[in-house]
Design an enzyme around this catalytic site. Structure first.
Site, short mmCIF file in Angstrom:
data_model
loop_
_atom_site.label_atom_id
_atom_site.label_comp_id
_atom_site.label_asym_id
_atom_site.label_seq_id
_atom_site.Cartn_x
_atom_site.Cartn_y
_atom_site.Cartn_z
CE1 TYR A 129 -3.17 2.89 0.19
CE2 TYR A 129 -3.70 2.28 2.45
CZ TYR A 129 -3.91 3.08 1.35
OH TYR A 129 -4.87 4.08 1.39
CE LYS A 157 -6.22 1.53 -1.49
NZ LYS A 157 -6.93 1.56 -0.20
#
Length: 296
Positions: A129, A157
């Site tokens: 992330y 992400k």
């Protein structure tokens, strides 16, 4: 026919009027999102307020969401923050979402070393992330390609708060088998146009079917409308406005959040309403279905 990029929803954690986790509402919300076309769900991401949940609540949320996904044949991922808790989980996820180390700013080499060690300990695929406006740690396209080469790291992400040269570089020469998931809702339509392999969008709690259609068709006008809607939903810290909108629709019992977050102001909810809801969309073209698994 190639499957379109999947749309995943990072779930909110709804609360009852007494402040407890509203598990019935969470299950209904999860099932409804999958029925609207979401290819899978992320539990305990930032949108789910994981740091404000007790350990038993986090475990119960992960188990519930995992069970719903397994019953629906949908993708299931769990947020693990910086990677301190890697499981085991009552329902094994398809992947773990681990955040780039925050606050310490270890540099790109430190981030690579961190994920190398994390991947060696994890039994499951890792999604990085990357959200530098929260972590204060930027990563170049070169660093992300280095992360992609770590065994067990399968995607990122990507939520950098815009589109810059590194974004174009990464998506223009994406490592094989490494997913780049648009994780910044306002810029997600543009990232899809540049070649993102999927979307993790909190604003897809609303207008879910429209997000699925955008991923399948690249409809520019629809992308503009969804980006405007997302901007209104992120006027205040996530997930406060999204929860207010879901509560206004009667889909969760309260709009409550836990400290340090505060409930959304009425004018923020009014701003969401002022942006015309995307509403129902036409069915996807024949034979086109959203993908359920990552790794494209």
């Amino acid at each position: 026919m190639t499957a379109p990029p999947p749309v995943y929803v990072p779930l909110v954690t709804p609360y009852t009027a007494s402040g407890a986790v509203a598990y019935d509402a969470l299950e209904a919300l999860a099932r409804g999102l999958l029925a609207e076309g979401a290819a899978g769900l992320f539990a305990l991401g930032t949108t789910g307020e994981p740091e404000s949940l007790e350990p038993d609540e986090r475990a119960a949320v992960a188990e519930l969401v995992g069970r719903v996904c397994r019953e629906a044949g949908a993708y299931f991922a769990v947020g693990v923050g910086g990677g301190r808790d890697l499981g085991p989980w009552p329902v094994e996820p398809d992947a773990l979402l681990a955040t780039v180390p925050a606050f310490v700013r270890p540099g790109e080499a430190g981030v690579v070393a961190h994920f190398t060690a994390l991947a060696a300990r994890a039994r499951l695929p890792l999604i990085v992330y990357h959200v530098p406006y929260r972590t204060a740690q930027p990563l170049s396209a070169r660093a992300l390609r280095t992360l992609a080469a770590i065994p067990g790291v399968t995607g990122v992400k990507y939520a950098v708060g815009g589109i810059d040269a590194d974004t174009v570089d990464l998506l223009g020469d994406r490592p094989a088998g490494f997913d780049v998931l648009a994780g910044d809702d306002v810029f997600a339509p543009a990232l899809l146009a540049l070649g993102a392999t999927g979307v993790v969008a909190a604003s897809a709690h609303l207008d879910t079917a429209a997000w699925v259609r955008l991923a399948a068709t690249g409809d520019r006008a629809l992308g503009h409308r969804l980006a405007a809607r997302a901007a209104a939903l992120f006027r205040e810290p996530n997930p406060t406005v999204i929860k207010a909108a879901l509560h206004a629709e009667g889909r969760i019992p309260t709009a409550d959040v836990r400290l340090p977050l505060l409930p959304a102001r009425p004018e923020s909810l009014a701003a969401v309403a002022a942006v015309a809801a995307v509403g129902a969309v036409d069915a996807l073209p024949p034979g086109v279905r959203p993908a359920v698994r990552l790794g494209t």
